[in-house]
Design a protein around this motif. Sequence first.
Motif, PDB file in Angstrom:
ATOM      1  N   LEU A 135       8.395 -21.475  53.776  1.00  0.00           N
ATOM      2  CA  LEU A 135       9.738 -21.568  54.362  1.00  0.00           C
ATOM      3  C   LEU A 135      10.610 -22.582  53.638  1.00  0.00           C
ATOM      4  N   ALA A 136      10.026 -23.668  53.160  1.00  0.00           N
ATOM      5  CA  ALA A 136      10.809 -24.685  52.453  1.00  0.00           C
ATOM      6  C   ALA A 136      11.402 -24.100  51.175  1.00  0.00           C
ATOM      7  N   LYS A 137      10.621 -23.300  50.443  1.00  0.00           N
ATOM      8  CA  LYS A 137      11.122 -22.691  49.214  1.00  0.00           C
ATOM      9  C   LYS A 137      12.224 -21.678  49.517  1.00  0.00           C
ATOM     10  N   ILE A 138      12.054 -20.896  50.578  1.00  0.00           N
ATOM     11  CA  ILE A 138      13.089 -19.932  50.979  1.00  0.00           C
ATOM     12  C   ILE A 138      14.377 -20.675  51.328  1.00  0.00           C
ATOM     13  N   GLY A 139      14.249 -21.741  52.100  1.00  0.00           N
ATOM     14  CA  GLY A 139      15.421 -22.541  52.456  1.00  0.00           C
ATOM     15  C   GLY A 139      16.100 -23.107  51.230  1.00  0.00           C
ATOM     16  N   GLN A 140      15.311 -23.546  50.242  1.00  0.00           N
ATOM     17  CA  GLN A 140      15.876 -24.093  49.014  1.00  0.00           C
ATOM     18  C   GLN A 140      16.614 -23.002  48.231  1.00  0.00           C
ATOM     19  N   LEU A 141      16.056 -21.793  48.191  1.00  0.00           N
ATOM     20  CA  LEU A 141      16.726 -20.687  47.509  1.00  0.00           C
ATOM     21  C   LEU A 141      18.048 -20.342  48.186  1.00  0.00           C
ATOM     22  N   VAL A 142      18.054 -20.314  49.522  1.00  0.00           N
ATOM     23  CA  VAL A 142      19.296 -20.046  50.259  1.00  0.00           C
ATOM     24  C   VAL A 142      20.327 -21.115  49.919  1.00  0.00           C
ATOM     25  N   TYR A 143      19.898 -22.372  49.886  1.00  0.00           N
ATOM     26  CA  TYR A 143      20.803 -23.476  49.553  1.00  0.00           C
ATOM     27  C   TYR A 143      21.354 -23.314  48.133  1.00  0.00           C
ATOM     28  N   LEU A 144      20.479 -23.001  47.151  1.00  0.00           N
ATOM     29  CA  LEU A 144      20.928 -22.829  45.772  1.00  0.00           C
ATOM     30  C   LEU A 144      21.950 -21.701  45.650  1.00  0.00           C
ATOM     31  N   VAL A 145      21.687 -20.582  46.318  1.00  0.00           N
ATOM     32  CA  VAL A 145      22.628 -19.459  46.264  1.00  0.00           C
ATOM     33  C   VAL A 145      23.960 -19.849  46.907  1.00  0.00           C
ATOM     34  N   SER A 146      23.902 -20.554  48.043  1.00  0.00           N
ATOM     35  CA  SER A 146      25.141 -20.931  48.727  1.00  0.00           C
ATOM     36  C   SER A 146      25.983 -21.880  47.891  1.00  0.00           C
TER      37      SER A 146
END
Length: 160
Positions: A3-14
Amino acid sequence: MDLAKIGQLVYLVSRSRIAELDLTQDGTRIRILKNPAAGAPAGELAAATSPRPADREHEQVHAAAHETKSQLDTSDIADIIVPAPMHGVFHQAAAPGAPPLVEVGANIEAGQNICVIEAMKTFIGVVAETPGTVLAILVENGDEIEAGQPLFRIRPAGTS
């Protein structure tokens, strides 16, 4: 994928100018869309596990992108500098040994992939926001780039 990696990917895309990230790892597919197609449910924007602050950031980024597009629609449009959306390694091709996605003098369409940035062993495509002609590629293939660093100079279609 945790989940931490998914959250980081969402943050990077945003925080980037990319419109879509599609990643498959160990049989798990994650697809993050910044600008969903008309009529698509909002839940398809990011993984269901994304935190609420990322949703708010997405709305702010979307509003900022809309303002930027409005500013680009003025009658006296100059050449567009495409900045790097994030820190990473610049790749002109989609895969090793493949031809470059674009070259100087190429006519491009809005939404067309123009390069790939490798960050954290993830490859993220950068898309053109407007149709036009590539006037210059401002970095070399394989260069490490910083967020905001100019990558391309593009002459918008319809300007002389």
